[in-house]
Design an enzyme around this catalytic site. Structure first.
Site, mmCIF file in Angstrom:
data_model
loop_
_atom_site.group_PDB
_atom_site.id
_atom_site.type_symbol
_atom_site.label_atom_id
_atom_site.label_comp_id
_atom_site.label_asym_id
_atom_site.label_seq_id
_atom_site.Cartn_x
_atom_site.Cartn_y
_atom_site.Cartn_z
ATOM 1 C CB CYS A 59 45.057 17.694 44.091
ATOM 2 S SG CYS A 59 44.443 17.720 42.609
ATOM 3 C CG PHE A 102 46.564 27.784 43.325
ATOM 4 C CD1 PHE A 102 47.677 26.882 43.292
ATOM 5 C CD2 PHE A 102 46.546 28.782 42.924
ATOM 6 C CE1 PHE A 102 49.088 27.648 43.225
ATOM 7 C CE2 PHE A 102 47.335 29.136 42.324
ATOM 8 C CZ PHE A 102 48.908 28.554 42.287
HETATM 9 C C1 UDX Z 1 43.838 20.454 47.145
HETATM 10 C C2 UDX Z 1 44.254 21.649 47.791
HETATM 11 O O1 UDX Z 1 44.118 22.723 48.721
HETATM 12 C C3 UDX Z 1 43.839 23.250 46.486
HETATM 13 O O2 UDX Z 1 44.268 23.952 46.848
HETATM 14 C C4 UDX Z 1 44.583 21.863 45.204
HETATM 15 O O3 UDX Z 1 43.805 23.009 44.018
HETATM 16 C C5 UDX Z 1 44.038 20.822 44.750
HETATM 17 O O4 UDX Z 1 44.827 19.984 46.331
HETATM 18 P P1 UDX Z 1 41.541 19.353 47.831
HETATM 19 O O5 UDX Z 1 42.094 18.079 47.105
HETATM 20 O O6 UDX Z 1 40.422 19.743 46.923
HETATM 21 O O7 UDX Z 1 42.908 20.659 47.175
HETATM 22 O O8 UDX Z 1 41.267 18.519 49.242
HETATM 23 P P2 UDX Z 1 42.086 20.244 50.306
HETATM 24 O O9 UDX Z 1 40.893 20.483 50.932
HETATM 25 O O10 UDX Z 1 43.426 19.945 49.920
HETATM 26 O O11 UDX Z 1 41.739 18.199 51.470
HETATM 27 C C6 UDX Z 1 43.047 17.517 51.330
HETATM 28 C C7 UDX Z 1 42.408 16.254 52.088
HETATM 29 O O12 UDX Z 1 43.933 16.688 53.389
HETATM 30 C C8 UDX Z 1 41.397 15.508 52.261
HETATM 31 O O13 UDX Z 1 41.412 14.992 51.986
HETATM 32 C C9 UDX Z 1 41.430 16.447 54.218
HETATM 33 O O14 UDX Z 1 40.714 15.565 54.685
HETATM 34 C C10 UDX Z 1 42.912 16.602 54.291
HETATM 35 N N1 UDX Z 1 43.162 17.186 55.489
HETATM 36 C C11 UDX Z 1 42.911 19.204 55.087
HETATM 37 C C12 UDX Z 1 43.408 16.927 56.522
HETATM 38 O O15 UDX Z 1 43.265 16.170 57.061
HETATM 39 N N2 UDX Z 1 43.546 17.725 58.061
HETATM 40 C C13 UDX Z 1 43.429 19.315 57.936
HETATM 41 O O16 UDX Z 1 44.002 20.220 57.994
HETATM 42 C C14 UDX Z 1 43.387 19.692 56.025
#
Ligand code: UDX
Length: 435
Positions: A260, A149
């Site tokens: 992801c 995760f």
């Molecule tokens: C995600 C999951 O969080 C992680 O647990 C899994 O293992 C892999 O996928 P990650 O892809 O590293 O991790 O990014 P994450 O921090 O989840 O953010 C994903 C996207 O959502 C980013 O583009 C971020 O900018 C966006 N985001 C996040 C928002 O637009 N708003 C938010 O409130 C949070």
């Protein structure tokens, strides 16, 4: 205990270094010789905070090795499969060729009683298929699933201090092996969840679907706020105080990207259709649409300020990575918006503290600046698209003298609106009415 890690990208390189730091002998195996040569000398082929220090320490300790030769893992006890499962071209489904190839490559070397543990995000049912394949290949190794995760930007922290460990196993002995591998984490009271193989596979895609839903929910509220003259940042804060809702992942803006969330919700939809349960995940189609609409709404706001015709308009884009603390531009909303306004004829200058070179490989025709100042220089509008600390710390008074017109749109709702407005900027934010 000796552990091998197959696939040394964001997930595998971090897992290998982290497991070595827990005291195990670890070998990282990858088919890409360039990546392996870099890792062997303690160089991480991508940006991930804290990973390089950990890698150097573990390589120097002698506990961590890297190779392209699968036979070097032959007397190892556990083999973690950490390869990618990208979206297939022309389909919503995941491309399983790297997982299949990893299993076929390690199977002949996995000794009797060893455990092959999938960590990659896969369509439910994969583990069972791979177990069958192992038996067909005459292997006496066992298969387990242990979804990962970790978040990019916090990969080391999330690997060493996960909020839970989930293991899909078909025997007590497999669970015991995994408990030994994760003993130092269990000693720190990390919750341990034993599941069957399909549940373990599903936990990962369910978690990512929930996170994507939370983001698209607040972005849908942003659309309503725009239509009704409200402010989504205040709304998010207010609903977030309810502990049943929680304030995290309610940051409205240009939406989610990366390697992801987008591909995982699509692959989950594709798999549900194969399972005859298409209707159960129909809502994810809307989650995906809301997410992609946020990029379009950003471009609509640009046109509101600069006029419908963007030809020759100089636009400064702050950020290219899909999120801060990462150089990953896979499915990056920031880069997508930059490319779309450039395609509409705008003169686009992009600056990202870490992702410029990855962005350039994907969109070589955009202009890439070496600094924020160079990027802002002469801009008719500034688009804040990835909320790096360095952008959030900008002094609106100082940078005003650089631009041709003090227009800014905060695509991440991470800047201090009042400070920018009092410095004389025309400020817009997604989901925030401008009066
Ligand atoms: C995600 C999951 O969080 C992680 O647990 C899994 O293992 C892999 O996928 P990650 O892809 O590293 O991790 O990014 P994450 O921090 O989840 O953010 C994903 C996207 O959502 C980013 O583009 C971020 O900018 C966006 N985001 C996040 C928002 O637009 N708003 C938010 O409130 C949070």
């Amino acid at each position: 205990m000796k552990l091998s890690v197959i696939g040394t990208g964001y997930l595998g390189a971090t897992h290998a270094a982290a497991m070595a730091s827990l005291g195990f002998d670890v070998v990282g195996v990858d088919v890409d010789p360039k990546k392996i040569e870099l890792l062997k000398v303690g160089k991480v082929p991508f940006f991930e905070p804290d990973l390089e220090d950990l890698l150097i320490a573990e390589v120097n300790s002698g506990r961590l090795k890297f190779t392209t030769d699968f036979s070097e893992a032959k007397d190892y006890d556990v083999h973690f499969i950490c390869v990618g499962t990208p979206q297939q071209q022309g389909s919503l489904a995941a491309d399983m060729k790297y997982v299949d190839a990893a299993l076929d490559a390690i199977a002949p070397h996995a000794k009797t009683g060893s455990l092959i543990v999938g960590k990659s995000t896969v369509p439910v049912g994969t583990a069972e298929q791979l177990s069958k394949r192992l038996r067909e290949l005459g292997s006496k190794a066992e298969l387990a699933w242990n979804p990962e995760f970790l978040r990019e930007g916090f990969a080391v922290e999330d690997t060493l201090r996960p909020n839970r460990l989930v293991v899909g196993v078909t025997s007590d002995s497999a669970e015991e092996i995994l408990k030994r591998a994760y003993k130092p984490l269990l000693d720190n009271n990390v919750p341990w969840i034993r599941a069957d193989l399909p549940t373990a596979e599903l936990v990962k895609v369910a978690a990512n679907s929930f996170l994507a839903t939370k983001i698209s929910f607040i972005n849908a509220m942003a659309e309503i706020c725009e239509a009704a003259g409200g402010d989504v940042t205040v709304l998010a804060k207010a609903i977030g105080y309810d502990p049943r809702i929680g304030s995290r992942f309610l940051q409205a803006g240009i939406g989610f990207g990366g390697g992801c969330l987008p591909k995982d919700i699509r692959a989950f939809m594709a798999r549900s259709e194969e399972l005859g349960a298409k209707q159960s995940l129909e809502f994810l189609r809307e989650i995906d649409s809301i997410n992609l609409r946020a990029r379009q709404r950003m471009i609509d706001l640009v046109r509101l300020d600069l006029g419908a015709d963007l030809k020759g308009k100089r636009i400064a884009v702050l950020g290219a990575a899909f999120k801060p603390e990462s150089d990953d531009v896979r499915d990056s909303p920031a880069l997508d918006i930059a490319a779309q306004v450039a395609a509409a004829g705008a003169d686009v200058y992009v600056f990202d503290p870490k992702a410029n070179s990855n962005a350039k490989l994907r969109f070589p025709a955009l202009n890439y600046s070496h600094s924020v100042e160079e990027c802002l220089s002469g801009a008719e509008i500034v688009l804040h698209l990835t909320e790096w600390k360095e952008f959030r710390a900008l002094d609106p008074i100082k940078v005003k003298s650089l631009v041709a017109r003090p227009n800014i749109i905060d695509g991440r709702n991470a800047l201090d609106k009042a400070a920018w407005e009092s410095a004389g900027w025309h400020f817009r934010g997604l989901g925030r009415a401008t009066r």
